[in-house]
Structure formats: C-alpha cells, structure tokens
Scaffold this active site. Structure first.
Site, mmCIF file in Angstrom:
data_model
loop_
_atom_site.group_PDB
_atom_site.id
_atom_site.type_symbol
_atom_site.label_atom_id
_atom_site.label_comp_id
_atom_site.label_asym_id
_atom_site.label_seq_id
_atom_site.Cartn_x
_atom_site.Cartn_y
_atom_site.Cartn_z
ATOM 1 N N GLU A 1 1.431 -3.883 13.933
ATOM 2 C CA GLU A 1 2.036 -3.090 12.848
ATOM 3 C C GLU A 1 2.693 -1.863 13.449
ATOM 4 O O GLU A 1 2.139 -1.249 14.374
ATOM 5 C CB GLU A 1 0.986 -2.594 11.837
ATOM 6 C CG GLU A 1 0.443 -3.632 10.899
ATOM 7 C CD GLU A 1 -0.570 -3.061 9.894
ATOM 8 O OE1 GLU A 1 -0.500 -1.853 9.566
ATOM 9 O OE2 GLU A 1 -1.435 -3.833 9.465
ATOM 10 N N ASP B 1 -4.873 -0.984 1.563
ATOM 11 C CA ASP B 1 -3.650 -0.376 1.045
ATOM 12 C C ASP B 1 -2.783 -1.385 0.297
ATOM 13 O O ASP B 1 -1.618 -1.559 0.606
ATOM 14 C CB ASP B 1 -2.897 0.232 2.242
ATOM 15 C CG ASP B 1 -1.629 0.949 1.834
ATOM 16 O OD1 ASP B 1 -1.631 1.585 0.772
ATOM 17 O OD2 ASP B 1 -0.629 0.855 2.580
ATOM 18 N N GLU C 1 -8.131 -3.813 10.978
ATOM 19 C CA GLU C 1 -8.539 -2.415 11.097
ATOM 20 C C GLU C 1 -9.942 -2.140 10.563
ATOM 21 O O GLU C 1 -10.143 -1.246 9.737
ATOM 22 C CB GLU C 1 -7.532 -1.502 10.392
ATOM 23 C CG GLU C 1 -6.158 -1.525 11.032
ATOM 24 C CD GLU C 1 -5.200 -0.481 10.433
ATOM 25 O OE1 GLU C 1 -5.572 0.193 9.457
ATOM 26 O OE2 GLU C 1 -4.085 -0.347 10.954
ATOM 27 N N TYR D 1 1.066 4.128 14.066
ATOM 28 C CA TYR D 1 2.107 4.761 13.238
ATOM 29 C C TYR D 1 2.454 6.134 13.800
ATOM 30 O O TYR D 1 2.310 7.143 13.119
ATOM 31 C CB TYR D 1 1.613 4.847 11.783
ATOM 32 C CG TYR D 1 1.584 3.490 11.113
ATOM 33 C CD1 TYR D 1 2.719 2.984 10.499
ATOM 34 C CD2 TYR D 1 0.438 2.699 11.138
ATOM 35 C CE1 TYR D 1 2.722 1.727 9.908
ATOM 36 C CE2 TYR D 1 0.422 1.440 10.554
ATOM 37 C CZ TYR D 1 1.575 0.958 9.938
ATOM 38 O OH TYR D 1 1.570 -0.293 9.358
HETATM 39 C C1 GCB Z 1 -2.142 -0.015 8.135
HETATM 40 C C2 GCB Z 1 -2.722 -1.122 7.351
HETATM 41 C C3 GCB Z 1 -1.812 -1.608 6.239
HETATM 42 C C4 GCB Z 1 -1.166 -0.408 5.554
HETATM 43 C C5 GCB Z 1 -0.328 0.342 6.575
HETATM 44 C C6 GCB Z 1 0.307 1.612 5.983
HETATM 45 O O1 GCB Z 1 -2.562 0.278 9.217
HETATM 46 O O2 GCB Z 1 -3.133 -2.209 8.140
HETATM 47 O O3 GCB Z 1 -2.558 -2.357 5.330
HETATM 48 O O4 GCB Z 1 -0.397 -0.763 4.447
HETATM 49 O O5 GCB Z 1 -1.136 0.733 7.641
HETATM 50 O O6 GCB Z 1 1.446 1.560 5.555
HETATM 51 O O7 GCB Z 1 -0.385 2.602 5.919
#
Ligand code: GCB
Length: 634
Positions: free
Chosen positions: A531, A201, A442, A495
């Site tokens: 994260e 990403d 990941e 997330y």
């Molecule tokens: C993740 C990734 C990261 C992305 C982020 C997102 O899990 O490790 O590279 O930018 O989520 O914002 O989706």
C-alpha cells in the site's frame, strides 16, 4: 448486543460445519440445475432494544410480514444505503430477510439433493426453510450451504419460504474484530446508547452481499475437486483429486478440454495425473499474447456405465515460486504492478454487481494493472473467475483486518481465524489467478502473542496449500514485527508524507529507501509495497502541490516510483496502489464522505493519478520484454 450471544453459543455447538466437505461453485450441467434467488426479498430490521425480538417471537415460523412491517430489499446488496433512514444505515444487530420460492416438483425426489447456498452474508447468519433451521454460519465474505430436500419433502406443494437472519455485530473474537460499547451517561447520550467500534478503514456494510441460490446434484455427487499443476518442457501436468460422496466405489472419469472444447487428455480414477502435450500455460495479463488460458476439466462419475454426475471446473496450468529476490510465475520473474481494491460502490455497498465488476476489470486493463490484492477480505467468486479468465494475478486476503487488541490474539480468535483460512483455501484453491494467501492486514504484530499467533496461522495455511506462498501485510517496525519471520514475501504498507510528515514530499526518497533496506537487510526476502497513496478530493488543484489535491497525489506516486525503480532491480517485486477507487468508511474527522485515496472516484472516473499510473504500468509491462510484439499502450 444480546442477540449476537445467542448465535455465538449455538455456533460452538454445531461447530463450523462441513469443513471436510467441498464448496464447489454451483455450475449447471447435464446432472445439475440452478435456481437463482436474486431480486427482491422481504426485509425487517429488529429495532427492539435487545435486538432479539425476532428470535423471541420466532419470526421464521411464519411469513415475515405477519411479524410486522416489511420493506423491499434487493439481493445481492448491502442494506445500509438502500433507504433514507440513518437508523438502518448505522444499524447494529439482527436483520431479517425472507423470500418465497417455488421448487420444481422434479427436484423433490429420492435421487436428488437440493442445496441452498448463500454466496456470503455479513456477518453471522441463521437460515430457516419453511420455519425449520437448516444452517448457521459465522463470517462474511465466504459461502455456506445446506441440503434442504428433507425439509421440502414435508411440503409437497413445492412452496419454500427461506428466512435468513443476519447480524453485523463484531466482537473481539470475530474476523474482522470490533467492540460494542454501551454508553450509560444520560447527561451526554440518549438512553440505551450503543456504538460499534472497529479498527479498520471501511464501512461495515452488511446484508446478503452475494447471490443466494438453490441448486441440485444427484444423491451421490462430485463433492470436491483439487487440482495442482506444473509443467516440464511443453508437457503440462495436472494432479487431481476428486471426492464423490454417496457412493462407495464410484467410477470417476476426468477429461481435459481446451478452449475450443476439444478433449486433449483424460484419466480415470478419483485421483491421478493428467499429461497434456503442447500445453497452453496460464499467463498473467501483459506477460503473454494469450493470457488467462483456461482448460475445462470435466469430472464425472458413473455406475454401471450410466453417468450420474457431471461437473466442469476451469483450470489453468501454471507454477508459482519465490526466491529471495524474485517472484516467479512459470519460472519467469513477475513484477506486481497493480492495485488494492474494495468491494464497494454507491447504493449497493458491498453487494455483487455485474456492471461494476466488468467495468472494474476494464479499468484494470486500461491501467495496465496485472494484479490486485483482495484487501481486506475474500471477494466474490465471480470476481475470482474473471481474474482467472483475464490473467489478473490475485493476492487472496482473508478478513483478518484490524487485529489491534491483545484480546484478539487469544485461542478463540486464533481457532476462528484458522477455520476462516480453511474456508478460504477450500473455496479458492483451484483459481489459477490466486498466487499467494494473505492471512491479515496490519495486525498489531509487535505484541507478544503475535509471534505464536502468526506462526500457527501461516503454518496451517501452508499445510492446507503447500503450493502457494503465504504472507501478511505489515505496517509494524521491521525490528519488532513478530509475524514477518514466517512469511514468504514481505508486504509493507507505508504512507510517507501523508500520515507521517504530512505535506513533506521531500522525505519520501529517504524514508522509503530506509524502509526497504531495513526489511531486506533483516530478512533477505522479496518485498512488495502493498500500500502507498494519498487522498484526493477530485477537482482540487494547487501548485505547489498541497495535500488532498490531484497534484499532490501525483507527486506522492512519482516519489515512490523513483525508489521502486531503483529497488526493483534488487529485491522489490511489486507495487500495489492504495486504492483503486474511493470507498466508504465510518465517519471520522480524517474522512471526507469516505476514503479518497482512489486513483478513480467511487463512480470510477479517473483522477490525475490514474493517468500517471497508466503510463507507468504500460512502461513496466513493456520493459519486462514479455509483452508480445504488436501489443502496445492502448
Ligand atoms: C492502511 C490500511 C487501509 C486504509 C489505508 C488508509 O494502512 O491498510 O485499510 O484504508 O491505510 O487510507 O489509511
């Protein structure tokens, strides 16, 4: 892209050269000189159909401008955002850089090595000097170099034409991996349609991202230095190993100077242990009134009392240890309150930029952050040096991001991944700030080959560096993750209320608690939330909070923090926000001119989340009780 095949084959022939050798950062000394080649280079993208015209016509043999039109290209910088041409922004294949430089006549001598060093070039590079190939290198983000004095000798005038061809094509065996898709459907796509697909990403910026330089050393020279540090009571102990190439029995002298330049200890011989009494330890920012203390280790070698080469390496004395609930730095519990970053900014893309780097460190300190992860690739050495000096703790990640396809778990991928870890550890082993290696982000860790793959990778990394813990960053199911058994610290990304249950903040306390309990229950290893976060389009506001507003990001953070505060009393040892700043990505329906999960905008203006995090990080720093008296929320 046929052009990329050309290179991959050659790479196998020469192997990943000189890994047994050192890769010391070039520093001036009484025996070494540097000539930086930053500035404007000539540039030409090979727009031919097979992207191979440059090789077919041997553009390296004469001046690039003779091959066709060239444009100005700044170095260091990504080339993608420099012009208004969308074909260059989204270019796939070979681009050509060229620069002419005059080499001081004193450099071309029997006693001197002249080395051409590229700080990093993304992704595959071939380098010529005066039309003669001097090196190839696979992989962005890490330096490579070649001795060129022999080539210069053939050209007594001192003129030196450097040509560098760089190819950004990613395949299933590159790191990061990607695929090239040729679409042959004249009813829906133009002729010869090719796209680069990736599973990560961030925008696949390319070009000469870090400084290019020439430097000299004597013919027999200090090639590598390795320093391991520990302490007992007030005595610091530095075990060192120096390798001198070009002399069979060099007399090596090592001195250790403090911040004031006073010599506090010394030793002779290519390896040994230096003892420093009343040692100043290297402490993280906010853990000591004098964080980031560095000594200077002066290494020299002499023959018949004539000193021939001198190199000064900054070193910090500190230890790192992991228990099943804690991360210890200098035997004291360390809680990571920090960020994930990217090398990313307007116009320059991933090019090293001094004002941006200093601004980012100022923002980290303003925020009260004590750490960052080099998501998702090694950062510039200049950034690592800043981290050393300011006491910012680093989790050093290799470019193992987006390993999702089972074909990227094969032998070719694994052996390249091992070689990249060799290069990374070789480059960063002496940085006090680096406290842990991360071998991937990941990956598809639930796939059957992932077990062998990560077991091998982590064992290899530990064998290269037994002093630092090793991890990888996971978003896999705790019960099915095949890499987690081999890590020292569990690093989890999640997330909640964003990609899962979007808009439902109320799920966070339940799902985050379950996440931690599951992982700790299975592994009894300390956990970092590596994260978490939410996108914000700066200036969007709603109440009650809705996704993409400043209020929603704050609420996500607040809900995560409540759980962290309970679990950090048990086994959670850190929290790293995703992300420090907004950054560019490929264009998709989920990205609004890039990823907006930054707590700062791409221009480094704080969003509401930054202020919330700032309050929290300073409070955490105060709570550790280690903040010196008088230090306060600035
Ligand atoms: C993740 C990734 C990261 C992305 C982020 C997102 O899990 O490790 O590279 O930018 O989520 O914002 O989706």
């Amino acid at each position: 892209i046929p052009g990329s095949m050309h290179c991959r084959t050659s790479a196998k022939c020469i192997g990943l050269f000189s890994l047994k050798r050192g890769m010391l950062f070039p520093r001036e000394s009484s025996s070494r000189e540097i000539k930086e080649l930053n500035g404007l280079w000539n540039f030409r993208a090979d727009h031919s159909l097979n992207r191979n015209l440059g090789f077919e016509q041997a553009w390296y043999k004469s001046r690039l401008a003779e091959s066709g039109p060239v444009i100005d290209m700044p170095v260091p910088a990504s080339y993608n955002d420099i012009t208004q041409d969308p074909r260059l922004r989204d270019f796939i294949g070979w681009v050509w850089y060229e620069r002419e430089v005059l080499v001081p006549s004193g450099w071309v001598s029997e006693e001197t090595r002249v080395v051409l060093r590229v700080g990093s070039a993304h992704y595959y590079s071939v380098v010529w000097v005066n039309g003669i190939k001097v090196m190839e290198h696979e992989g962005g983000h890490l330096p490579f170099e070649a001795e060129i004095v022999e080539v210069l000798r053939n050209n007594p005038g001192g003129a030196c034409r450097i040509t560098i061809a760089v190819n950004n094509t990613l395949t299933l065996q590159t790191l990061p991996p990607g695929t090239i898709q040729h679409i042959d459907d004249p009813t829906r796509y133009p002729a010869d349609y090719v796209v680069q697909n990736t599973n990560f990403d961030f925008f696949n910026y390319a070009g000469l991202h870090r400084p290019v330089m020439l430097y000299t050393t004597p013919k027999a020279y200090v090639d590598d230095i390795t320093v391991l540090t520990t302490f007992a009571d007030n005595i610091g102990l530095l075990s060192y190993q120096v390798s001198v190439l070009g002399s069979p029995n060099p007399t090596v002298t090592v001195t250790l100077s403090d911040k004031d330049g006073c010599c506090v200890a010394s030793s002779t011989g290519p390896s040994g242990v230096i003892k420093v009494t009343d040692a100043n330890l290297w402490w993280p920012y906010l853990m000591h009134e004098n964080p980031g203390y560095l000594y200077s280790m002066g290494v020299s070698w002499a023959a018949f009392i004539v000193v021939l080469d001198v190199y000064a390496l900054p070193v910090g004395i500190r230890t790192v240890q992991v228990t099943n609930t804690q991360f210890l730095i200098n035997n004291k519990p360390f809680y990571f309150h920090g960020v994930n970053k990217h090398e990313d900014a307007d116009i320059r893309g991933k090019g090293l930029d001094w004002p941006l780097m200093v601004k980012d460190f100022n923002l980290l300190k303003w925020l009260g952050a004590n750490s960052f992860r080099t998501s998702h690739y090694p950062y510039a050495e200049e950034i690592m040096q800043m981290a050393d000096r300011h006491g910012i703790v680093v989790i050093d990640e290799c470019p193992g991001v987006g390993i999702k396809d089972i074909r990227s778990f094969g032998n070719a991928s694994l052996s390249h991944h091992l070689a990249v870890m060799d290069e990374l550890v070789r480059r960063d082993k002496n940085h006090a700030s680096v406290v842990m290696w991360s071998v991937a982000n990941e990956p598809a860790a639930e796939m059957p080959p992932a077990g062998f793959y990560f077991k091998t990778l982590m064992a290899h990394t530990k064998s290269l560096d037994p002093t630092r813990p090793v991890t990888f960053i996971t978003d896999s199911n705790f019960a099915r993750d095949k890499g987690a058994p081999y890590v020292d610290v569990i690093c989890v990304n999640s997330y909640f209320s964003w990609y899962h249950d979007p808009g439902h903040l109320e799920v966070i306390p339940f799902q985050l608690n379950t996440q931690f309990e599951n992982w700790y229950g299975k592994y009894q290893k300390p956990i970092i939330q590596s994260e978490y976060g939410a996108d914000v389009v700066p200036g969007l506001h709603t109440d009650p909070p809705m996704m993409f507003t400043e209020e929603y990001q704050k609420m996500v953070l607040q809900n995560y923090h409540d759980v962290f505060d309970r679990k950090r009393k048990e086994y959670v040892i850190g929290e790293l926000i995703w992300n420090f700043a907004d950054f560019m990505t490929a264009q998709t329906v989920t990205r609004v001119v890039g990823n907006k999960k930054g707590i700062f905008s791409r221009q480094r203006h704080p969003k509401a989340g930054a202020f919330l995090l700032r309050e929290r990080y300073w409070r955490l720093a105060n709570e550790t009780g280690l903040l010196p008296v008088g230090a306060r929320y600035p």
